[in-house]
Write an enzyme that holds these catalytic residues in place. Structure first.
Site, PDB file in Angstrom:
ATOM      1  CD1 TRP A  19      -0.793   2.472   2.142  1.00  0.00           C
ATOM      2  CD2 TRP A  19      -2.883   1.965   1.218  1.00  0.00           C
ATOM      3  NE1 TRP A  19      -1.853   3.464   2.177  1.00  0.00           N
ATOM      4  CE2 TRP A  19      -3.033   2.946   1.600  1.00  0.00           C
ATOM      5  CE3 TRP A  19      -3.850   1.165   0.217  1.00  0.00           C
ATOM      6  CZ2 TRP A  19      -4.089   3.713   1.360  1.00  0.00           C
ATOM      7  CZ3 TRP A  19      -4.939   1.693   0.248  1.00  0.00           C
ATOM      8  CH2 TRP A  19      -5.280   3.238   0.797  1.00  0.00           C
ATOM      9  CG  ASN A  21      -1.649   6.935   2.359  1.00  0.00           C
ATOM     10  OD1 ASN A  21      -0.867   5.733   3.013  1.00  0.00           O
ATOM     11  ND2 ASN A  21      -1.657   8.091   3.147  1.00  0.00           N
ATOM     12  CG  ASP A  22      -1.021  11.273   2.341  1.00  0.00           C
ATOM     13  OD1 ASP A  22      -2.001  10.529   1.940  1.00  0.00           O
ATOM     14  OD2 ASP A  22      -1.161  11.952   3.365  1.00  0.00           O
ATOM     15  CD1 TRP A  81       0.677   8.112   9.696  1.00  0.00           C
ATOM     16  CD2 TRP A  81      -0.694   9.411  10.618  1.00  0.00           C
ATOM     17  NE1 TRP A  81      -0.019   7.414  10.077  1.00  0.00           N
ATOM     18  CE2 TRP A  81      -1.158   8.430  10.955  1.00  0.00           C
ATOM     19  CE3 TRP A  81      -1.654  10.611  11.246  1.00  0.00           C
ATOM     20  CZ2 TRP A  81      -2.297   7.928  11.462  1.00  0.00           C
ATOM     21  CZ3 TRP A  81      -2.682  10.194  11.879  1.00  0.00           C
ATOM     22  CH2 TRP A  81      -2.888   9.036  11.989  1.00  0.00           C
ATOM     23  CB  THR A  82       1.501  13.420   5.480  1.00  0.00           C
ATOM     24  OG1 THR A  82       1.193  12.510   4.731  1.00  0.00           O
ATOM     25  CG2 THR A  82       1.643  14.767   4.579  1.00  0.00           C
ATOM     26  NE  ARG A 145      -4.950  13.878   9.460  1.00  0.00           N
ATOM     27  CZ  ARG A 145      -6.155  13.980  10.142  1.00  0.00           C
ATOM     28  NH1 ARG A 145      -6.174  14.141  11.404  1.00  0.00           N
ATOM     29  NH2 ARG A 145      -7.107  13.771   9.324  1.00  0.00           N
ATOM     30  CG  ASP A 146      -1.282  16.022   6.949  1.00  0.00           C
ATOM     31  OD1 ASP A 146      -0.687  14.946   7.577  1.00  0.00           O
ATOM     32  OD2 ASP A 146      -2.593  15.830   6.809  1.00  0.00           O
ATOM     33  CG  ASP A 233     -10.247  13.295   6.961  1.00  0.00           C
ATOM     34  OD1 ASP A 233     -10.344  12.297   6.034  1.00  0.00           O
ATOM     35  OD2 ASP A 233     -10.295  12.949   8.131  1.00  0.00           O
TER      36      ASP A 233
HETATM   37  N1  DQQ Z   1      -2.679  10.500   5.208  1.00  0.00           N
HETATM   38  C1  DQQ Z   1      -1.826  10.530   6.219  1.00  0.00           C
HETATM   39  C2  DQQ Z   1      -2.167  11.936   7.236  1.00  0.00           C
HETATM   40  C3  DQQ Z   1      -2.873  12.506   6.332  1.00  0.00           C
HETATM   41  C4  DQQ Z   1      -3.609  11.594   5.525  1.00  0.00           C
HETATM   42  C5  DQQ Z   1      -1.698   9.394   6.872  1.00  0.00           C
HETATM   43  C6  DQQ Z   1      -4.304  12.142   4.146  1.00  0.00           C
HETATM   44  O1  DQQ Z   1      -0.995  12.567   7.635  1.00  0.00           O
HETATM   45  O2  DQQ Z   1      -3.895  13.571   7.137  1.00  0.00           O
HETATM   46  O3  DQQ Z   1      -1.261   8.350   6.273  1.00  0.00           O
HETATM   47  O4  DQQ Z   1      -4.249  11.137   3.193  1.00  0.00           O
END
Ligand code: DQQ
Length: 551
Positions: A19, A21-22, A81-82, A145-146, A233
């Site tokens: 997998w 993602n970001d 995380w991101t 976050r992020d 989100d």
């Molecule tokens: N994915 C990360 C987060 C973010 C989210 C976690 C967005 O930091 O907010 O995998 O897809």
């Protein structure tokens, strides 16, 4: 598993398995583009998130490196995380990222390269004083976050923004820092929009009013507008707005409050999320990366053993012709994958017609699967025109049109001046087809409005895949033809209309329209106007995306 392997892409970034993602911390460093990403090393579903890492010389061919950061500290044990990279004037790299702690609190952490002389940036040190930020009073511990790339204030401080929410209002908090260790929360927010919910992966960057080059994230002053982007989100789309940044107040104001962040324009009307830009100082451009998830079932992902892609990196600039939207375009390096091409000039499609666009001689037979991959790897550039006299003749039509509505028949609908466009990854008898098309609506006072849509509803005979129809209106200025560029890569179609004013990314999973059976058609479902098209199609090479040798 050959039934599933055709779905893997040939020139979109993907890890070898599991997998993703970001996009995280993209940057250009000592001759290499670095790409980090949210990665689950253990399964093809989200979880156990760490940072994957790859490098490239040209944003097209990639070498996978060992994981950059794993979940080995109390402050990120539930997930690395991101985050985003900042390159300091002395060349040092600061990486800020969100950790989910042992108690599921979202905190911000600092990491930096162990060896700044290593162009591959293989080893990362987590700052011993982490976390550098914890949720401030009034912010829920799971809504913080992020962190973005930092930009400099005129005082010389570094400033970042972090997404959050208060009740249902999505917000971007701002902090100033001198050293990336001690941060000061500024009063108020950079921006917030009621009703938009949690803002993930906020992005903030300048664009030049004159268009052209991209700008360093710290650029400000005359001739500069600022973009705020949030990933919502709640509805899983990336929305941006263009506006004015007031450095002193630490505020940003949208040019047009009716199309503010989260309620107006999307980067992409298909599947595209958690995106992030960076300034490529080697080519003076701003590049946008976005995560493209799967639209098949989780069970299918587990069977395939992988899930998700990254979109082709896109340059972003302000559209100087409209001033009200950005232009996104595949990085120029994408053209290095173009192999042989075929051109079709002035192809006419009468109302109701479906015209085959024959990519090779009929005698060329696909005997081996890999010989036929190329029909699933295309770069298509098309210009379309509606018969002018018919457009003039038609009186008001379809004023309520929307690409997607519950009653929409998508590309099968027939209106006076649309839909018309291309059918890609289509089977000979059209039992499977993905139409990407324009639809022109004529309003009162003969005003014309154009929609750009993609219809997944007939893209696959499989029933465990999402088959939505989506799109939006797109500015088509006086004298402009309808233009589209499409990158087709096995299970993804990225479609850019009017030079990138509107973009739609589709994930499609045909069962019959694969390998040599994948066809291309021009179609015109308008009832009143004929369409004339000029189409150029390139076969696209595969990119090298593999492990770094000898590491
Ligand atoms: N994915 C990360 C987060 C973010 C989210 C976690 C967005 O930091 O907010 O995998 O897809």
């Amino acid at each position: 598993n050959s039934m599933l392997s055709w779905q893997r892409t040939a020139f979109h970034f993907q890890p070898e398995k599991n997998w993703m993602n970001d996009p995280n911390g993209p940057l250009f460093y000592k001759g290499w583009y670095h790409f980090f990403y949210q990665y689950n090393p253990n399964a093809a579903v989200w979880g156990d998130i760490v940072w994957g890492h790859a490098v490239s010389r040209d944003l097209i061919h990639w070498l996978h490196l060992p994981l950059a950061m794993v979940a080995d500290q109390w402050y990120d044990v539930q997930g690395v995380w991101t985050g985003s990279a900042t390159i300091l004037p002395d060349g040092k790299v600061m990486m800020l990222y969100t950790g989910s702690t042992n108690e599921s609190v979202q905190v911000q952490n600092l990491a930096y390269p162990a060896d700044h002389d290593d162009p591959l940036l293989l080893d990362w040190v987590k700052h011993p004083g982490n976390p550098v930020l914890v949720p401030p009073p009034g912010i829920h511990h799971k809504d913080f976050r992020d962190p973005t790339t930092a930009w400099q204030t005129s005082e010389g401080k570094w400033r970042i923004t972090i997404g959050s929410k208060v009740n249902k209002t999505g917000i971007a908090l701002i902090y100033d820092t001198d050293d990336f260790v001690n941060f000061e929360l500024k009063d108020g927010f950079l921006h917030g929009v009621p009703g938009t919910g949690m803002w993930e992966c906020v992005d903030f960057y300048p664009v030049a009013v004159a268009g052209g080059d991209g700008l360093d994230t710290s650029a400000n002053g005359a001739g500069v507008r600022h973009v705020v982007k949030a990933s919502l989100d709640d509805d899983r789309h990336d929305y941006y707005a263009i506006g004015t940044y007031d450095e002193e107040a630490g505020k940003w104001y949208p040019d047009n409050p009716a199309i503010d962040v989260g309620i107006g324009i999307r980067y992409d009307y298909g599947i595209f999320y958690a995106s992030k830009t960076f300034f490529d100082q080697s080519k003076q451009r701003r590049i946008l990366w976005g995560w493209i998830g799967e639209w098949d079932s989780e069970a299918a992902d587990v069977r395939k053993g992988w899930a998700s892609l990254q979109g082709m990196p896109r340059t972003v600039v302000l559209d100087t012709k409209t001033g009200s939207n950005l232009l996104q375009w595949p990085v120029e390096e994408s053209e290095s994958l173009r192999l042989r091409s075929k051109e079709f000039k002035n192809v006419v499609a009468k109302p109701g017609a479906v015209v085959p666009i024959k990519l090779e001689a009929a005698t060329q037979v696909c005997e081996l699967e890999h010989w036929c991959f190329w029909r699933m790897q295309l770069d298509i550039v098309a210009e379309l025109e509606l018969d002018k006299e018919a457009v003039d003749r038609v009186v008001e039509s379809d004023e309520e049109f929307k690409c997607s509505s519950s009653s929409s028949k998508g590309a099968a609908h027939r209106g006076a001046l649309g839909p018309f466009g291309l059918l890609v990854l289509s089977e000979e008898t059209l039992s499977e087809q993905t139409p990407v098309y324009f639809y022109v609506v004529k309003g009162k006072n003969a005003t014309l409005r154009t929609y750009f849509c993609a219809d997944q509803s007939r893209s696959s005979l499989a029933n465990d895949v999402n088959k939505q129809i989506y799109g939006s209106s797109v500015p088509v200025l006086k004298g402009e033809k309808f233009r589209v560029r499409m990158l087709v890569d096995h299970s993804i179609i990225e479609s850019f209309a009017q030079g990138g004013r509107s973009v739609i990314t589709s994930r499609v999973y045909p069962t019959k329209a694969i390998y040599g059976a994948a066809r291309l058609f021009l179609f015109n479902n308008a009832t009143e106007a004929g369409v004339t098209a000029s189409i150029k199609v390139w076969q696209m090479n595969s990119a090298f995306i593999r492990p770094f040798p000898n590491l």
